[in-house]
Design a protein around this motif. Structure first.
Motif, PDB file in Angstrom:
ATOM      1  N   ALA A 256     -15.751   2.673   0.754  1.00 47.01           N
ATOM      2  CA  ALA A 256     -14.685   3.103   1.650  1.00 47.01           C
ATOM      3  C   ALA A 256     -13.330   2.907   0.982  1.00 47.01           C
ATOM      4  O   ALA A 256     -13.200   2.193  -0.007  1.00 47.01           O
ATOM      5  CB  ALA A 256     -14.752   2.316   2.958  1.00 47.01           C
ATOM      6  N   ARG A 257     -12.322   3.542   1.566  1.00 44.06           N
ATOM      7  CA  ARG A 257     -10.954   3.425   1.048  1.00 44.06           C
ATOM      8  C   ARG A 257      -9.980   3.610   2.206  1.00 44.06           C
ATOM      9  O   ARG A 257     -10.320   4.182   3.232  1.00 44.06           O
ATOM     10  CB  ARG A 257     -10.701   4.458  -0.040  1.00 44.06           C
ATOM     11  N   LEU A 258      -8.763   3.139   2.020  1.00 42.39           N
ATOM     12  CA  LEU A 258      -7.731   3.291   3.030  1.00 42.39           C
ATOM     13  C   LEU A 258      -7.003   4.614   2.836  1.00 42.39           C
ATOM     14  O   LEU A 258      -6.678   4.991   1.712  1.00 42.39           O
ATOM     15  CB  LEU A 258      -6.719   2.150   2.957  1.00 42.39           C
ATOM     16  N   ALA A 259      -6.742   5.301   3.934  1.00 45.77           N
ATOM     17  CA  ALA A 259      -5.960   6.540   3.919  1.00 45.77           C
ATOM     18  C   ALA A 259      -4.545   6.202   4.367  1.00 45.77           C
ATOM     19  O   ALA A 259      -4.348   5.399   5.280  1.00 45.77           O
ATOM     20  CB  ALA A 259      -6.584   7.566   4.855  1.00 45.77           C
ATOM     21  N   MET A 260      -3.574   6.810   3.742  1.00 45.58           N
ATOM     22  CA  MET A 260      -2.179   6.569   4.085  1.00 45.58           C
ATOM     23  C   MET A 260      -1.919   6.976   5.534  1.00 45.58           C
ATOM     24  O   MET A 260      -2.450   7.975   6.010  1.00 45.58           O
ATOM     25  CB  MET A 260      -1.257   7.364   3.163  1.00 45.58           C
ATOM     26  N   PRO A 261      -1.074   6.216   6.232  1.00 43.60           N
ATOM     27  CA  PRO A 261      -0.756   6.580   7.612  1.00 43.60           C
ATOM     28  C   PRO A 261       0.044   7.880   7.659  1.00 43.60           C
ATOM     29  O   PRO A 261       0.806   8.183   6.731  1.00 43.60           O
ATOM     30  CB  PRO A 261       0.073   5.397   8.121  1.00 43.60           C
ATOM     31  N   THR A 262      -0.145   8.631   8.727  1.00 38.09           N
ATOM     32  CA  THR A 262       0.600   9.881   8.864  1.00 38.09           C
ATOM     33  C   THR A 262       2.022   9.622   9.339  1.00 38.09           C
ATOM     34  O   THR A 262       2.905  10.423   9.103  1.00 38.09           O
ATOM     35  CB  THR A 262      -0.101  10.830   9.858  1.00 38.09           C
ATOM     36  N   ASP A 263       2.230   8.504   9.995  1.00 39.09           N
ATOM     37  CA  ASP A 263       3.561   8.155  10.494  1.00 39.09           C
ATOM     38  C   ASP A 263       3.952   6.815   9.874  1.00 39.09           C
ATOM     39  O   ASP A 263       3.498   5.770  10.306  1.00 39.09           O
ATOM     40  CB  ASP A 263       3.540   8.050  12.024  1.00 39.09           C
ATOM     41  N   ALA A 264       4.761   6.860   8.835  1.00 36.48           N
ATOM     42  CA  ALA A 264       5.121   5.647   8.104  1.00 36.48           C
ATOM     43  C   ALA A 264       6.469   5.097   8.544  1.00 36.48           C
ATOM     44  O   ALA A 264       7.321   4.777   7.735  1.00 36.48           O
ATOM     45  CB  ALA A 264       5.106   5.913   6.608  1.00 36.48           C
ATOM     46  N   VAL A 265       6.651   4.983   9.863  1.00 30.54           N
ATOM     47  CA  VAL A 265       7.907   4.472  10.411  1.00 30.54           C
ATOM     48  C   VAL A 265       7.598   3.284  11.315  1.00 30.54           C
ATOM     49  O   VAL A 265       6.696   3.343  12.152  1.00 30.54           O
ATOM     50  CB  VAL A 265       8.643   5.567  11.216  1.00 30.54           C
ATOM     51  N   GLY A 266       8.332   2.205  11.125  1.00 29.92           N
ATOM     52  CA  GLY A 266       8.165   1.039  11.979  1.00 29.92           C
ATOM     53  C   GLY A 266       6.756   0.458  11.912  1.00 29.92           C
ATOM     54  O   GLY A 266       6.095   0.479  10.886  1.00 29.92           O
ATOM     55  N   GLU A 267       6.307  -0.054  13.056  1.00 27.32           N
ATOM     56  CA  GLU A 267       5.005  -0.706  13.116  1.00 27.32           C
ATOM     57  C   GLU A 267       3.857   0.260  12.830  1.00 27.32           C
ATOM     58  O   GLU A 267       2.826  -0.141  12.308  1.00 27.32           O
ATOM     59  CB  GLU A 267       4.807  -1.358  14.485  1.00 27.32           C
TER      60      GLU A 267
ATOM     61  N   MET B   2       0.833  -1.203   0.000  1.00 21.33           N
ATOM     62  CA  MET B   2       0.000   0.000   0.000  1.00 21.33           C
ATOM     63  C   MET B   2       0.870   1.258   0.000  1.00 21.33           C
ATOM     64  O   MET B   2       0.582   2.216  -0.723  1.00 21.33           O
ATOM     65  CB  MET B   2      -0.922  -0.027   1.223  1.00 21.33           C
ATOM     66  N   LEU B   3       1.936   1.253   0.784  1.00 24.46           N
ATOM     67  CA  LEU B   3       2.802   2.431   0.867  1.00 24.46           C
ATOM     68  C   LEU B   3       3.580   2.669  -0.421  1.00 24.46           C
ATOM     69  O   LEU B   3       3.818   3.814  -0.805  1.00 24.46           O
ATOM     70  CB  LEU B   3       3.769   2.300   2.044  1.00 24.46           C
ATOM     71  N   THR B   4       3.985   1.601  -1.097  1.00 24.61           N
ATOM     72  CA  THR B   4       4.797   1.777  -2.301  1.00 24.61           C
ATOM     73  C   THR B   4       3.966   1.974  -3.569  1.00 24.61           C
ATOM     74  O   THR B   4       4.338   2.750  -4.432  1.00 24.61           O
ATOM     75  CB  THR B   4       5.763   0.590  -2.510  1.00 24.61           C
ATOM     76  N   SER B   5       2.825   1.274  -3.662  1.00 22.61           N
ATOM     77  CA  SER B   5       2.041   1.366  -4.901  1.00 22.61           C
ATOM     78  C   SER B   5       0.731   2.131  -4.745  1.00 22.61           C
ATOM     79  O   SER B   5       0.075   2.451  -5.729  1.00 22.61           O
ATOM     80  CB  SER B   5       1.739  -0.034  -5.436  1.00 22.61           C
ATOM     81  N   GLY B   6       0.320   2.374  -3.504  1.00 18.31           N
ATOM     82  CA  GLY B   6      -0.937   3.085  -3.282  1.00 18.31           C
ATOM     83  C   GLY B   6      -2.160   2.210  -3.388  1.00 18.31           C
ATOM     84  O   GLY B   6      -3.289   2.699  -3.386  1.00 18.31           O
ATOM     85  N   SER B   7      -1.947   0.899  -3.490  1.00 17.38           N
ATOM     86  CA  SER B   7      -3.092  -0.011  -3.562  1.00 17.38           C
ATOM     87  C   SER B   7      -2.744  -1.335  -2.888  1.00 17.38           C
ATOM     88  O   SER B   7      -1.583  -1.650  -2.680  1.00 17.38           O
ATOM     89  CB  SER B   7      -3.500  -0.263  -5.017  1.00 17.38           C
ATOM     90  N   ILE B   8      -3.797  -2.069  -2.586  1.00 17.82           N
ATOM     91  CA  ILE B   8      -3.633  -3.388  -1.969  1.00 17.82           C
ATOM     92  C   ILE B   8      -3.887  -4.431  -3.029  1.00 17.82           C
ATOM     93  O   ILE B   8      -4.848  -4.336  -3.790  1.00 17.82           O
ATOM     94  CB  ILE B   8      -4.627  -3.575  -0.807  1.00 17.82           C
ATOM     95  N   LYS B   9      -3.053  -5.424  -3.069  1.00 18.32           N
ATOM     96  CA  LYS B   9      -3.205  -6.481  -4.057  1.00 18.32           C
ATOM     97  C   LYS B   9      -3.969  -7.664  -3.468  1.00 18.32           C
ATOM     98  O   LYS B   9      -3.682  -8.802  -3.760  1.00 18.32           O
ATOM     99  CB  LYS B   9      -1.834  -6.893  -4.564  1.00 18.32           C
ATOM    100  N   ASP B  10      -4.952  -7.375  -2.636  1.00 18.49           N
ATOM    101  CA  ASP B  10      -5.782  -8.415  -2.037  1.00 18.49           C
ATOM    102  C   ASP B  10      -7.226  -8.152  -2.440  1.00 18.49           C
ATOM    103  O   ASP B  10      -7.807  -7.145  -2.044  1.00 18.49           O
ATOM    104  CB  ASP B  10      -5.637  -8.419  -0.519  1.00 18.49           C
TER     105      ASP B  10
END
Length: 87
Positions: free
Chosen positions: A36-47, A16-24
């Motif tokens: 509905a849709r997923l919004a990118m996390p505001t903190d993309a570090v670690g877990e 999701m972070l690299t391509s902007g989509s889920i392959k599921d």
């Protein structure tokens, strides 16, 4: 207003972070059935990079969508976060 948040598996989150989509297909179809849709996390570090907010779901459908998502492969957790809770 509460937020629906999902924790994706490490592999799905990375996709999701690299391509902007889920392959599921199951997750994608479930989200689409609720408009509905997923919004990118505001903190993309670690877990924390595995946690995505679900946008676009109608408030009266949020619990039903949470229940459907939590049973899908690739979803490690699905929960409703009160709007006044810390991220």
């Amino acid at each position: 207003m509460a937020d629906l948040v999902v924790k994706l598996s490490r592999d799905l989150a990375q996709s999701m972070l690299t391509s902007g989509s889920i392959k599921d297909g199951d997750i994608t179809q479930t989200l689409q059935s609720f408009d509905a849709r997923l919004a990118m996390p505001t903190d993309a570090v670690g877990e924390s990079a595995q946690f995505f907010r679900v946008d676009g779901v109608e408030p009266e459908k949020i619990e039903r969508l949470r229940q459907k998502l939590e049973g899908l492969n690739g979803i490690e957790a699905a929960f409703i976060k009160p709007s006044d809770a810390l991220p």
